[in-house]
Design a protein around this motif. Structure first.
Motif, PDB file in Angstrom:
ATOM      1  N   GLY A 144      -0.873  -0.889  16.853  1.00 35.14           N
ATOM      2  CA  GLY A 144      -2.108  -0.639  16.116  1.00 35.14           C
ATOM      3  C   GLY A 144      -3.122   0.125  16.951  1.00 35.14           C
ATOM      4  N   TRP A 202      -2.434   2.113  19.521  1.00 32.80           N
ATOM      5  CA  TRP A 202      -1.950   3.486  19.740  1.00 32.80           C
ATOM      6  C   TRP A 202      -2.149   4.330  18.480  1.00 32.80           C
ATOM      7  N   GLY A 203      -1.771   3.784  17.337  1.00 31.75           N
ATOM      8  CA  GLY A 203      -1.940   4.504  16.079  1.00 31.75           C
ATOM      9  C   GLY A 203      -3.400   4.833  15.801  1.00 31.75           C
ATOM     10  N   SER A 204      -4.275   3.883  16.081  1.00 36.34           N
ATOM     11  CA  SER A 204      -5.704   4.107  15.835  1.00 36.34           C
ATOM     12  C   SER A 204      -6.248   5.218  16.716  1.00 36.34           C
ATOM     13  N   LYS A 205      -5.734   5.282  17.937  1.00 36.99           N
ATOM     14  CA  LYS A 205      -6.241   6.305  18.849  1.00 36.99           C
ATOM     15  C   LYS A 205      -5.700   7.689  18.546  1.00 36.99           C
ATOM     16  N   TRP A 206      -4.430   7.779  18.124  1.00 33.10           N
ATOM     17  CA  TRP A 206      -3.760   9.071  18.100  1.00 33.10           C
ATOM     18  C   TRP A 206      -3.407   9.611  16.718  1.00 33.10           C
ATOM     19  N   LEU A 207      -3.523   8.794  15.700  1.00 36.21           N
ATOM     20  CA  LEU A 207      -3.083   9.245  14.381  1.00 36.21           C
ATOM     21  C   LEU A 207      -4.245   9.223  13.382  1.00 36.21           C
ATOM     22  N   PRO A 208      -4.100   9.947  12.260  1.00 38.49           N
ATOM     23  CA  PRO A 208      -5.221  10.088  11.325  1.00 38.49           C
ATOM     24  C   PRO A 208      -5.429   8.857  10.454  1.00 38.49           C
ATOM     25  N   VAL A 209      -5.860   7.777  11.075  1.00 39.77           N
ATOM     26  CA  VAL A 209      -6.097   6.529  10.346  1.00 39.77           C
ATOM     27  C   VAL A 209      -7.396   6.609   9.553  1.00 39.77           C
ATOM     28  N   THR A 210      -7.508   5.751   8.553  1.00 45.61           N
ATOM     29  CA  THR A 210      -8.784   5.629   7.851  1.00 45.61           C
ATOM     30  C   THR A 210      -9.559   4.484   8.495  1.00 45.61           C
ATOM     31  N   LEU A 235      -8.833   0.854   7.287  1.00 49.70           N
ATOM     32  CA  LEU A 235      -7.519   0.306   7.600  1.00 49.70           C
ATOM     33  C   LEU A 235      -7.288   0.147   9.103  1.00 49.70           C
ATOM     34  N   SER A 236      -8.201   0.660   9.916  1.00 46.78           N
ATOM     35  CA  SER A 236      -8.009   0.505  11.356  1.00 46.78           C
ATOM     36  C   SER A 236      -8.954  -0.519  11.970  1.00 46.78           C
ATOM     37  N   MET A 291       0.824  -1.204   0.000  1.00 46.36           N
ATOM     38  CA  MET A 291       0.000   0.000   0.000  1.00 46.36           C
ATOM     39  C   MET A 291       0.860   1.257   0.000  1.00 46.36           C
ATOM     40  N   GLU A 292       2.012   1.163   0.630  1.00 47.85           N
ATOM     41  CA  GLU A 292       2.848   2.345   0.793  1.00 47.85           C
ATOM     42  C   GLU A 292       3.854   2.517  -0.346  1.00 47.85           C
TER      43      GLU A 292
END
Lengths: 172, 172
Positions: free
Chosen positions: A98, A100-108, A111-112, A46-47
């Motif tokens: 996962g 932490w990223g879901s809580k604090w970053l602009p995930v879609t 994908l979360s 994806m990246e």
DNA sequence: GCAACCAGTTTGAAAATGAAACCAGTTTTA
DNA sequence: TAAAACTGGTTTCATTTTCAAACTGGTTGC
């Protein structure tokens, strides 16, 4: 064979192994996306990883013992990459990252959903996932008592359900 | 203000924030070593970070909202760095990384005792640690019911006990 | 026999890292 | 009060890493 390491601290040593912009992304695709061949990892990324970087990371992770490489009997040129037990036991690390990223970053959302379900399932689900990975990647005998889709397939189905719902909503 | 991100995946986004060779090491020293000033982080760094890299990481982590920077009232030139709530909530990630590193990498005993205790303590201990960090870093009111050393101090004492025992054993 | 596919390597430019020297202002010390 | 030590960094320049794109030698399917 000894210390090229910066220190004997577990945090530091882990950073030395997977502390870069690509290693965890490659491992994620192997673990959650079941990508096992070079082209799958390259084209499915994806990246957008570059082929030389992917080759380097596969080489390094192999030399660190996090993954292993074997010939694919179906095709003389195909190599199949597998998680080792060391790699499989990164599941709880992925679960926490996962979450932490879901809580604090602009995930879609789509994908979360996997991270959300993995966090909600907690250690029992992680254990089940790791057991499935041992079957898929290490050739461990499957538990005869269980049936139906494995953890990865369930997470994948949840992802697809979100995508389908989004597509539905978008159409209206 | 939008997407310079490679993808909206929580794993990828987390890697974009802390996926390098130094960010987690700096955060570790702030969290477990209570290093709050530039020189403390620079000279106290076990791994030997360079001053320009430290300055860059502090700048980036601040801009990501993982840490914050404030003037130290005791000294006109001193800056004090603090974990934000976002940074404090990395405690479970550190716990899992520490556990994995301790199990699979060539850690030294004295540097892995903290990781061992943190893993054994589980989520209740992580919660307590995070609450202590909120007091220390965010100025939250301390729980009036608790007394004695906080989690960080207990981990530090355990580390020092191992070092003392080793020194003892070495002398004989 | 030829097109598509396989796991990568090569190339050359751009960006990140790292060690060391350096800086201007502040505080402590003699 | 002058010097020394400390403050959070910046500058410089060499080395290493990343990246995109083109390319390679071999294999497989049609």
């Amino acid at each position: 064979m000894q210390d090229q390491h910066r220190s004997g601290c577990p945090i530091n040593l882990t950073v030395e192994v997977v502390g870069d912009k690509w290693s965890l992304v490659v491992l994620r695709d192997m673990m959650f996306g079941n990508r096992r061949h070079f082209r799958e990892l390259l084209n499915g990324s994806m990246e957008g990883i570059a082929s030389n970087i992917l080759a380097d990371r596969l080489r390094r992770l192999t030399s660190e013992g996090v993954i292993s490489k074997a010939d694919d009997p179906s095709h003389k040129q195909k190599a199949i990459y597998s998680l080792t037990e060391k790699g499989i036991e990164l599941v709880p690390v992925f679960a926490m990252i996962g979450a932490w990223g879901s809580k604090w970053l602009p995930v879609t959302e789509e994908l979360s959903i996997r991270a959300k379900l993995l966090a909600e399932g907690g250690p029992p689900l992680w254990e089940e996932f790791m057991e499935d990975l041992r079957v898929t990647h290490l050739g461990a005998p499957p538990d005869p008592d269980r049936s139906g889709p494995d953890v990865r397939e369930r997470l994948q189905a949840a992802y697809e359900a979100v995508v389908a719902r989004q597509s539905e909503a978008h159409r209206s």
